[in-house]
Design a protein around this motif. Structure first.
Motif, PDB file in Angstrom:
ATOM      1  N   ARG A 149       0.824  -1.077   0.242  1.00 47.02           N
ATOM      2  CA  ARG A 149      -0.155  -0.103   0.037  1.00 47.02           C
ATOM      3  C   ARG A 149       0.487   1.423   0.125  1.00 47.02           C
ATOM      4  O   ARG A 149       2.261   1.255   1.040  1.00 47.02           O
ATOM      5  N   GLU A 150       0.424   2.070  -1.060  1.00 46.24           N
ATOM      6  CA  GLU A 150       1.571   3.016  -0.775  1.00 46.24           C
ATOM      7  C   GLU A 150       1.257   4.181  -0.006  1.00 46.24           C
ATOM      8  O   GLU A 150       0.290   4.615  -0.452  1.00 46.24           O
ATOM      9  N   ILE A 151       1.853   5.105   0.789  1.00 52.39           N
ATOM     10  CA  ILE A 151       1.585   6.704   0.797  1.00 52.39           C
ATOM     11  C   ILE A 151       2.267   7.285   0.425  1.00 52.39           C
ATOM     12  O   ILE A 151       3.590   6.980  -0.416  1.00 52.39           O
ATOM     13  N   THR A 152       2.336   8.501  -0.327  1.00 57.65           N
ATOM     14  CA  THR A 152       2.212   9.363  -1.333  1.00 57.65           C
ATOM     15  C   THR A 152       3.643  10.202  -0.629  1.00 57.65           C
ATOM     16  O   THR A 152       4.689  10.416  -1.765  1.00 57.65           O
ATOM     17  N   ASP A 153       3.684  10.601   0.433  1.00 58.68           N
ATOM     18  CA  ASP A 153       5.284  10.762   1.312  1.00 58.68           C
ATOM     19  C   ASP A 153       5.543  10.510   2.526  1.00 58.68           C
ATOM     20  O   ASP A 153       5.570  10.528   3.367  1.00 58.68           O
ATOM     21  N   MET A 154       6.668   9.152   1.925  1.00 62.44           N
ATOM     22  CA  MET A 154       6.824   8.202   3.030  1.00 62.44           C
ATOM     23  C   MET A 154       7.663   9.058   4.436  1.00 62.44           C
ATOM     24  O   MET A 154       7.473   8.906   5.374  1.00 62.44           O
ATOM     25  N   LEU A 155       8.518  10.197   3.680  1.00 67.85           N
ATOM     26  CA  LEU A 155       9.304  10.974   4.607  1.00 67.85           C
ATOM     27  C   LEU A 155       9.108  11.586   5.439  1.00 67.85           C
ATOM     28  O   LEU A 155      10.208  12.323   5.898  1.00 67.85           O
ATOM     29  N   SER A 156       7.795  11.912   5.006  1.00 65.04           N
ATOM     30  CA  SER A 156       7.266  13.300   5.582  1.00 65.04           C
ATOM     31  C   SER A 156       7.911  13.256   7.336  1.00 65.04           C
ATOM     32  O   SER A 156       7.240  12.551   7.796  1.00 65.04           O
ATOM     33  N   GLY A 157       8.254  14.543   7.878  1.00 63.31           N
ATOM     34  CA  GLY A 157       8.191  14.168   9.625  1.00 63.31           C
ATOM     35  C   GLY A 157       7.204  14.903  10.381  1.00 63.31           C
ATOM     36  O   GLY A 157       7.650  15.280  11.427  1.00 63.31           O
ATOM     37  N   TYR A 158       6.304  14.868   9.678  1.00 65.43           N
ATOM     38  CA  TYR A 158       4.271  16.028  10.541  1.00 65.43           C
ATOM     39  C   TYR A 158       4.003  14.987  10.395  1.00 65.43           C
ATOM     40  O   TYR A 158       3.107  14.851   8.900  1.00 65.43           O
ATOM     41  N   ARG A 159       3.294  14.201  11.471  1.00 67.49           N
ATOM     42  CA  ARG A 159       2.999  13.239  11.264  1.00 67.49           C
ATOM     43  C   ARG A 159       1.711  14.064  13.108  1.00 67.49           C
ATOM     44  O   ARG A 159       2.879  14.160  13.855  1.00 67.49           O
ATOM     45  N   ALA A 160      -0.077  13.124  12.731  1.00 65.47           N
ATOM     46  CA  ALA A 160       0.319  13.048  13.940  1.00 65.47           C
ATOM     47  C   ALA A 160      -0.819  11.379  14.164  1.00 65.47           C
ATOM     48  O   ALA A 160      -1.056  10.396  13.216  1.00 65.47           O
ATOM     49  N   PHE A 161      -0.193  11.082  15.522  1.00 60.12           N
ATOM     50  CA  PHE A 161      -0.511   9.654  16.059  1.00 60.12           C
ATOM     51  C   PHE A 161      -2.015   9.497  16.871  1.00 60.12           C
ATOM     52  O   PHE A 161      -1.471   9.979  17.603  1.00 60.12           O
ATOM     53  N   SER A 162      -2.105   8.343  16.534  1.00 64.17           N
ATOM     54  CA  SER A 162      -2.804   7.624  17.968  1.00 64.17           C
ATOM     55  C   SER A 162      -2.079   7.324  18.772  1.00 64.17           C
ATOM     56  O   SER A 162      -1.380   6.709  18.852  1.00 64.17           O
ATOM     57  N   ARG A 163      -2.641   7.124  20.394  1.00 66.53           N
ATOM     58  CA  ARG A 163      -2.095   6.019  21.362  1.00 66.53           C
ATOM     59  C   ARG A 163      -1.631   5.174  20.947  1.00 66.53           C
ATOM     60  O   ARG A 163      -1.190   4.658  21.027  1.00 66.53           O
ATOM     61  N   ARG A 164      -2.753   3.947  20.866  1.00 61.84           N
ATOM     62  CA  ARG A 164      -2.340   3.007  20.723  1.00 61.84           C
ATOM     63  C   ARG A 164      -1.184   2.744  19.213  1.00 61.84           C
ATOM     64  O   ARG A 164      -0.855   1.383  19.375  1.00 61.84           O
ATOM     65  N   TYR A 165      -1.537   3.586  18.253  1.00 66.52           N
ATOM     66  CA  TYR A 165      -0.852   3.082  17.373  1.00 66.52           C
ATOM     67  C   TYR A 165       1.157   3.483  18.219  1.00 66.52           C
ATOM     68  O   TYR A 165       2.485   3.048  17.300  1.00 66.52           O
ATOM     69  N   VAL A 166       1.043   4.559  18.303  1.00 65.81           N
ATOM     70  CA  VAL A 166       2.881   4.834  19.513  1.00 65.81           C
ATOM     71  C   VAL A 166       2.984   3.987  20.685  1.00 65.81           C
ATOM     72  O   VAL A 166       4.328   3.443  19.976  1.00 65.81           O
ATOM     73  N   LYS A 167       1.703   3.134  21.229  1.00 66.42           N
ATOM     74  CA  LYS A 167       2.253   2.646  22.199  1.00 66.42           C
ATOM     75  C   LYS A 167       2.155   1.175  21.410  1.00 66.42           C
ATOM     76  O   LYS A 167       2.962   0.468  22.299  1.00 66.42           O
ATOM     77  N   SER A 168       2.557   0.152  19.906  1.00 72.19           N
ATOM     78  CA  SER A 168       2.073  -0.719  19.615  1.00 72.19           C
ATOM     79  C   SER A 168       3.917  -0.267  18.331  1.00 72.19           C
ATOM     80  O   SER A 168       4.201  -1.221  17.682  1.00 72.19           O
ATOM     81  N   PHE A 169       3.848   0.621  18.543  1.00 71.52           N
ATOM     82  CA  PHE A 169       5.670   0.785  17.580  1.00 71.52           C
ATOM     83  C   PHE A 169       6.647   0.797  18.536  1.00 71.52           C
ATOM     84  O   PHE A 169       6.923   1.368  19.205  1.00 71.52           O
ATOM     85  N   PRO A 170       7.746  -0.650  17.710  1.00 72.54           N
ATOM     86  CA  PRO A 170       8.563  -0.875  18.074  1.00 72.54           C
ATOM     87  C   PRO A 170       9.987   0.535  18.549  1.00 72.54           C
ATOM     88  O   PRO A 170      10.411   0.435  19.488  1.00 72.54           O
TER      89      PRO A 170
END
Length: 330
Positions: A149-170
């Motif tokens: 699945r393609e993301i348009t701008d993979m290297l962007s440093g400007y992002r918002a995350f949910s808590r469940r994403y952050v706490k499951s991210f290694p």
């Protein structure tokens, strides 16, 4: 114009990695405060040699220090230490539209999404050089082809995350590979992702870019290959097995044809080498299938960790409809 939204009842943390950003960090913090007045802004100083930390603190940010150099190390530390419902990540160099921080948070909550990526739109070549644009397209396309699945701008440093994403991210990467890892983690778990366009401008006078086009490009490509080996072992080891199989055939077919023609095998070393390479190819393919089974267990564990946390919840009236043409769902 600064976009302001009331997110009362939602704990928002803004993480700003900084290394020698004294020329810009004060403005970034001020714009974030104007856009997200209820958020806590954490400036993570990564061994700056200027007065980045002093300026950030004077602007009202919570300043923390990470001794180990590298943006990936900063993000890993911040994600481990900070507790919030929503996380916003933005560079401290004033190249992104900090004034639109509320819009990223609003889209995240109304989805609900687990990641919202600010896709960079620039009108100044100096802000985003052609080499960086081409490299971003190549690397983004490679990640999309490998992970489905393609993301348009993979290297962007400007992002918002949910808590469940952050706490499951290694958070295993150390430097600028962190954006690649953030993208591939969402592709790997197949979580809902949205993209919105944001402005991207040149650094202010006195700021110095930390990016090195070729060095960082090679590092990111190596990281993609490493993640492919870990997350797509059948594909990775299957490709190696196919390569070895072709070599074994090139070496072995003449020997077999000669044997069928004369009944003799005069080139024993070549025959032994071809057989050995063929066996290695078979073992490589079997190893890929075994690692795929192990990876399946790891993926299930990561998914269960992700599901332990509730989805982002809307706590305030949202002015931007979720079917807005600005929002691209992935």
């Amino acid at each position: 114009m600064t976009d302001v939204q009331d997110f009362s009842g939602t704990d928002i943390a803004v993480i700003v990695p900084c290394y020698n950003e004294a020329a810009a960090v004060g403005k970034v913090v001020s714009e974030l405060q104007a856009s997200l007045p209820t958020a806590k802004i954490y400036v993570y100083d990564n061994n700056s040699t200027d007065n980045t930390a002093t300026i950030a603190a004077a602007a009202g940010a919570i300043v923390r220090h990470v001794a180990r150099k590298g943006k990936g190390n900063v993000v890993r530390r911040a994600f481990a230490d900070v507790e919030a419902d929503v996380y916003l990540l933005i560079d401290g160099d004033d190249t992104y539209e900090a004034a639109r921080a509320a819009e990223l948070v609003r889209v995240l909550l109304t989805g609900p999404y687990d990641q919202v990526i600010g896709v960079r739109k620039h009108s100044n070549v100096a802000a985003y050089r052609p080499g960086h644009t081409l490299g971003n397209r190549v690397l983004t396309g490679a990640a999309g082809a490998l992970f489905g699945r393609e993301i348009t701008d993979m290297l962007s440093g400007y992002r918002a995350f949910s808590r469940r994403y952050v706490k499951s991210f290694p958070a295993l990467s150390q430097e600028f590979e962190i954006e690649t890892e953030l993208t591939i983690h969402s592709l790997h778990l197949r979580v809902p992702v949205a993209e919105i366009p944001v402005g991207y401008k040149e650094r202010p006078s006195g700021g110095e870019s930390k990016l090195r086009t070729y060095r960082d490009g090679v590092r990111i490509l190596r990281w993609i290959l490493s993640l492919t080996r870990l997350e797509r072992p059948t594909l990775f080891h299957g490709a190696l097995a196919a390569l070895l199989g072709v070599v074994a055939l090139i070496l072995g077919v003449p020997v077999v044809l000669e044997y069928l023609d004369t009944g003799l095998v005069p080139r024993f070393p070549t025959a032994i080498l071809a057989s050995s390479i063929g066996l290695v190819a078979i073992l490589m393919l079997v190893l890929g299938y075994l690692l795929d089974a192990v990876g399946r267990s790891r993926q299930e564990a990561a998914r269960l960790t992700y599901l332990r946390h509730p989805a982002p919840a809307v706590t305030a009236e949202v002015r931007l409809p979720i079917d807005s043409p600005q929002v691209v769902r992935r």
